[in-house]
Design a protein around this motif. Structure first.
Motif, PDB file in Angstrom:
ATOM      1  N   MET A   1     -26.893 -39.547   4.022  1.00 22.42           N
ATOM      2  CA  MET A   1     -27.028 -38.374   3.188  1.00 22.42           C
ATOM      3  C   MET A   1     -28.499 -38.211   2.836  1.00 22.42           C
ATOM      4  O   MET A   1     -29.240 -39.169   2.759  1.00 22.42           O
ATOM      5  CB  MET A   1     -26.169 -38.509   1.934  1.00 22.42           C
ATOM      6  CG  MET A   1     -26.223 -37.270   1.079  1.00 22.42           C
ATOM      7  SD  MET A   1     -24.923 -37.079  -0.162  1.00 22.42           S
ATOM      8  CE  MET A   1     -23.484 -36.920   0.815  1.00 22.42           C
ATOM      9  N   SER A   2     -28.901 -36.994   2.566  1.00 18.95           N
ATOM     10  CA  SER A   2     -30.305 -36.723   2.247  1.00 18.95           C
ATOM     11  C   SER A   2     -30.451 -36.292   0.788  1.00 18.95           C
ATOM     12  O   SER A   2     -29.494 -35.846   0.151  1.00 18.95           O
ATOM     13  CB  SER A   2     -30.845 -35.617   3.155  1.00 18.95           C
ATOM     14  OG  SER A   2     -30.269 -34.368   2.808  1.00 18.95           O
ATOM     15  N   ALA A   3     -31.669 -36.419   0.287  1.00 11.69           N
ATOM     16  CA  ALA A   3     -31.966 -35.976  -1.079  1.00 11.69           C
ATOM     17  C   ALA A   3     -31.713 -34.470  -1.202  1.00 11.69           C
ATOM     18  O   ALA A   3     -31.211 -34.003  -2.235  1.00 11.69           O
ATOM     19  CB  ALA A   3     -33.411 -36.315  -1.429  1.00 11.69           C
ATOM     20  N   ARG A   4     -32.022 -33.726  -0.169  1.00 16.29           N
ATOM     21  CA  ARG A   4     -31.801 -32.272  -0.195  1.00 16.29           C
ATOM     22  C   ARG A   4     -30.308 -31.960  -0.350  1.00 16.29           C
ATOM     23  O   ARG A   4     -29.926 -31.089  -1.136  1.00 16.29           O
ATOM     24  CB  ARG A   4     -32.353 -31.636   1.079  1.00 16.29           C
ATOM     25  CG  ARG A   4     -32.080 -30.140   1.144  1.00 16.29           C
ATOM     26  CD  ARG A   4     -32.809 -29.473   2.276  1.00 16.29           C
ATOM     27  NE  ARG A   4     -34.227 -29.506   1.933  1.00 16.29           N
ATOM     28  CZ  ARG A   4     -35.206 -29.624   2.818  1.00 16.29           C
ATOM     29  NH1 ARG A   4     -34.938 -29.721   4.091  1.00 16.29           N
ATOM     30  NH2 ARG A   4     -36.455 -29.643   2.427  1.00 16.29           N
ATOM     31  N   THR A   5     -29.458 -32.685   0.364  1.00 15.49           N
ATOM     32  CA  THR A   5     -28.008 -32.471   0.263  1.00 15.49           C
ATOM     33  C   THR A   5     -27.519 -32.801  -1.142  1.00 15.49           C
ATOM     34  O   THR A   5     -26.733 -32.053  -1.729  1.00 15.49           O
ATOM     35  CB  THR A   5     -27.264 -33.320   1.309  1.00 15.49           C
ATOM     36  OG1 THR A   5     -27.705 -32.923   2.611  1.00 15.49           O
ATOM     37  CG2 THR A   5     -25.769 -33.150   1.206  1.00 15.49           C
ATOM     38  N   ILE A   6     -27.984 -33.908  -1.690  1.00 11.02           N
ATOM     39  CA  ILE A   6     -27.592 -34.278  -3.056  1.00 11.02           C
ATOM     40  C   ILE A   6     -28.021 -33.192  -4.040  1.00 11.02           C
ATOM     41  O   ILE A   6     -27.253 -32.795  -4.923  1.00 11.02           O
ATOM     42  CB  ILE A   6     -28.186 -35.649  -3.442  1.00 11.02           C
ATOM     43  CG1 ILE A   6     -27.561 -36.752  -2.580  1.00 11.02           C
ATOM     44  CG2 ILE A   6     -27.968 -35.946  -4.932  1.00 11.02           C
ATOM     45  CD1 ILE A   6     -28.246 -38.102  -2.698  1.00 11.02           C
ATOM     46  N   ALA A   7     -29.233 -32.682  -3.887  1.00 12.35           N
ATOM     47  CA  ALA A   7     -29.735 -31.628  -4.779  1.00 12.35           C
ATOM     48  C   ALA A   7     -28.864 -30.372  -4.674  1.00 12.35           C
ATOM     49  O   ALA A   7     -28.526 -29.766  -5.694  1.00 12.35           O
ATOM     50  CB  ALA A   7     -31.193 -31.312  -4.445  1.00 12.35           C
ATOM     51  N   LYS A   8     -28.480 -29.996  -3.464  1.00  8.36           N
ATOM     52  CA  LYS A   8     -27.639 -28.802  -3.280  1.00  8.36           C
ATOM     53  C   LYS A   8     -26.259 -28.995  -3.899  1.00  8.36           C
ATOM     54  O   LYS A   8     -25.720 -28.087  -4.521  1.00  8.36           O
ATOM     55  CB  LYS A   8     -27.512 -28.478  -1.793  1.00  8.36           C
ATOM     56  CG  LYS A   8     -28.768 -27.877  -1.202  1.00  8.36           C
ATOM     57  CD  LYS A   8     -28.585 -27.573   0.279  1.00  8.36           C
ATOM     58  CE  LYS A   8     -29.851 -26.991   0.873  1.00  8.36           C
ATOM     59  NZ  LYS A   8     -29.700 -26.737   2.312  1.00  8.36           N
ATOM     60  N   ILE A   9     -25.696 -30.182  -3.726  1.00 11.32           N
ATOM     61  CA  ILE A   9     -24.376 -30.458  -4.313  1.00 11.32           C
ATOM     62  C   ILE A   9     -24.464 -30.389  -5.841  1.00 11.32           C
ATOM     63  O   ILE A   9     -23.623 -29.761  -6.492  1.00 11.32           O
ATOM     64  CB  ILE A   9     -23.840 -31.818  -3.847  1.00 11.32           C
ATOM     65  CG1 ILE A   9     -23.480 -31.756  -2.359  1.00 11.32           C
ATOM     66  CG2 ILE A   9     -22.621 -32.243  -4.675  1.00 11.32           C
ATOM     67  CD1 ILE A   9     -23.197 -33.114  -1.738  1.00 11.32           C
ATOM     68  N   LEU A  10     -25.481 -31.012  -6.411  1.00 10.89           N
ATOM     69  CA  LEU A  10     -25.637 -30.978  -7.871  1.00 10.89           C
ATOM     70  C   LEU A  10     -25.825 -29.550  -8.373  1.00 10.89           C
ATOM     71  O   LEU A  10     -25.250 -29.157  -9.390  1.00 10.89           O
ATOM     72  CB  LEU A  10     -26.817 -31.848  -8.307  1.00 10.89           C
ATOM     73  CG  LEU A  10     -26.580 -33.353  -8.253  1.00 10.89           C
ATOM     74  CD1 LEU A  10     -27.890 -34.102  -8.449  1.00 10.89           C
ATOM     75  CD2 LEU A  10     -25.559 -33.782  -9.291  1.00 10.89           C
ATOM     76  N   ALA A  11     -26.626 -28.769  -7.656  1.00 11.93           N
ATOM     77  CA  ALA A  11     -26.878 -27.386  -8.075  1.00 11.93           C
ATOM     78  C   ALA A  11     -25.610 -26.539  -8.023  1.00 11.93           C
ATOM     79  O   ALA A  11     -25.463 -25.587  -8.796  1.00 11.93           O
ATOM     80  CB  ALA A  11     -27.962 -26.766  -7.197  1.00 11.93           C
ATOM     81  N   SER A  12     -24.675 -26.898  -7.138  1.00 14.10           N
ATOM     82  CA  SER A  12     -23.465 -26.092  -6.988  1.00 14.10           C
ATOM     83  C   SER A  12     -22.295 -26.564  -7.856  1.00 14.10           C
ATOM     84  O   SER A  12     -21.276 -25.906  -7.915  1.00 14.10           O
ATOM     85  CB  SER A  12     -23.033 -26.075  -5.519  1.00 14.10           C
ATOM     86  OG  SER A  12     -22.542 -27.348  -5.137  1.00 14.10           O
ATOM     87  N   LYS A  13     -22.442 -27.714  -8.501  1.00 15.74           N
ATOM     88  CA  LYS A  13     -21.352 -28.277  -9.304  1.00 15.74           C
ATOM     89  C   LYS A  13     -21.817 -28.475 -10.744  1.00 15.74           C
ATOM     90  O   LYS A  13     -22.449 -29.472 -11.075  1.00 15.74           O
ATOM     91  CB  LYS A  13     -20.900 -29.634  -8.730  1.00 15.74           C
ATOM     92  CG  LYS A  13     -20.410 -29.564  -7.309  1.00 15.74           C
ATOM     93  CD  LYS A  13     -19.081 -28.848  -7.263  1.00 15.74           C
ATOM     94  CE  LYS A  13     -18.551 -28.796  -5.860  1.00 15.74           C
ATOM     95  NZ  LYS A  13     -17.340 -28.001  -5.788  1.00 15.74           N
ATOM     96  N   LYS A  14     -21.506 -27.515 -11.618  1.00 16.37           N
ATOM     97  CA  LYS A  14     -21.994 -27.539 -12.988  1.00 16.37           C
ATOM     98  C   LYS A  14     -21.630 -28.831 -13.725  1.00 16.37           C
ATOM     99  O   LYS A  14     -22.457 -29.398 -14.428  1.00 16.37           O
ATOM    100  CB  LYS A  14     -21.471 -26.337 -13.768  1.00 16.37           C
ATOM    101  CG  LYS A  14     -22.030 -26.266 -15.172  1.00 16.37           C
ATOM    102  CD  LYS A  14     -21.530 -25.079 -15.933  1.00 16.37           C
ATOM    103  CE  LYS A  14     -22.020 -24.978 -17.341  1.00 16.37           C
ATOM    104  NZ  LYS A  14     -22.525 -26.134 -17.999  1.00 16.37           N
ATOM    105  N   ASP A  15     -20.397 -29.331 -13.540  1.00 14.37           N
ATOM    106  CA  ASP A  15     -19.999 -30.549 -14.262  1.00 14.37           C
ATOM    107  C   ASP A  15     -20.831 -31.753 -13.815  1.00 14.37           C
ATOM    108  O   ASP A  15     -21.270 -32.558 -14.644  1.00 14.37           O
ATOM    109  CB  ASP A  15     -18.509 -30.826 -14.106  1.00 14.37           C
ATOM    110  CG  ASP A  15     -18.065 -30.973 -12.654  1.00 14.37           C
ATOM    111  OD1 ASP A  15     -18.646 -30.300 -11.784  1.00 14.37           O
ATOM    112  OD2 ASP A  15     -17.132 -31.750 -12.394  1.00 14.37           O
TER     113      ASP A  15
END
Length: 189
Positions: free
Chosen positions: A1-15
Motif C-alpha cells: 500500500m502507498s501513502a497516497r492510497t492511505i491519504a485518499k482512503i482517510l479523505a473519503s472516510k469521515k469517521d
C-alpha cells in the motif's frame, strides 16, 4: 500500500479521518511506499514511518514519547539505531518447543486468521465462523486483483454475517477494493 492510497482512503472516510485527527502523531508501517507527508496534509498531524518489523513498535512509541524523531520517507530502521532503544524485557521461560522459548507469561496476543482470496463466496461464512471458533481474534478477508470491488464488498459482508464478535479486516489490492471493504463494514485494511 502507498501513502497516497492511505491519504485518499482517510479523505473519503469521515469517521476514520476524525479518529486520525484525534491523535497527536500517526505512525504508519515502515514498508508503506511513498512519503507520509501526503497523509499528514490530509490529517493535519505529523505522520512518520515506523519500523518494517512490528517487534519494535513499543520502542518506536518510546522514541516518540521521549522527544525523538522519525522520518516521513524512510523506515525507522534507517533513521535510528533501534538497538539503542530496544526494550529491556526479561522473560521467564515456561518451557521450550525445539529451540523456541515459550514465556511463562506471554504478552497479550491477537490471532488473525485469513480467508484465502481463492475461497468462494459460498465458503466464506463457514470459514469465518470456524476461524472465530478456533480462537481467531480478527478475521482477514483476502481479495485479489481479479475480484471486482462489488465482490470484495460481498466477501466482507458474508464474513461479518457469520461472526459473533471478531471484527473483519480486508487485504485489498487497490483503493477501489479498499473502499468497498470499508463500506461493507471491514474495520481496517
Amino acid at each position: 500500500m502507498s501513502a497516497r492510497t492511505i491519504a485518499k482512503i482517510l479523505a473519503s472516510k469521515k469517521d476514520l479521518l476524525d479518529r486520525a485527527r484525534s491523535a497527536d502523531v500517526l505512525v504508519i508501517p515502515g514498508h508503506v511506499r511513498g512519503d507520509a507527508r501526503e497523509i499528514s496534509r490530509v490529517v493535519g498531524r505529523p505522520v512518520y514511518k515506523g519500523t518494517v518489523s512490528p517487534v519494535y513498535i513499543p520502542d518506536i512509541i518510546g522514541i516518540l514519547s521521549s522527544g525523538g524523531k522519525l522520518d516521513p520517507e524512510r523506515p525507522a530502521e534507517e533513521v535510528v539505531n533501534l538497538g539503542d532503544y530496544a526494550s529491556k524485557i526479561v522473560v521467564k521461560e515456561a518451557f521450550r518447543v525445539g529451540r523456541v522459548r515459550i514465556p511463562l507469561r506471554p504478552p497479550p496476543m491477537l490471532v488473525v486468521a485469513e480467508i484465502p482470496p481463492t475461497a468462494s463466496e459460498r465458503e466464506i461464512p463457514r470459514l469465518a465462523a470456524r476461524m472465530e471458533g478456533d480462537g481467531a481474534s480478527i478475521v482477514a478477508v483476502g481479495t485479489g486483483f481479479d475480484d471486482e470491488p462489488k465482490v470484495v464488498y460481498n466477501k466482507v459482508r458474508l464474513a461479518l454475517s457469520a461472526l459473533k464478535e471478531a471484527p473483519v479486516i480486508a487485504e485489498t489490492p487497490t483503493m477501489d477494493h479498499a473502499s468497498s471493504a470499508l463500506d461493507a463494514g471491514a474495520l481496517a485494511l
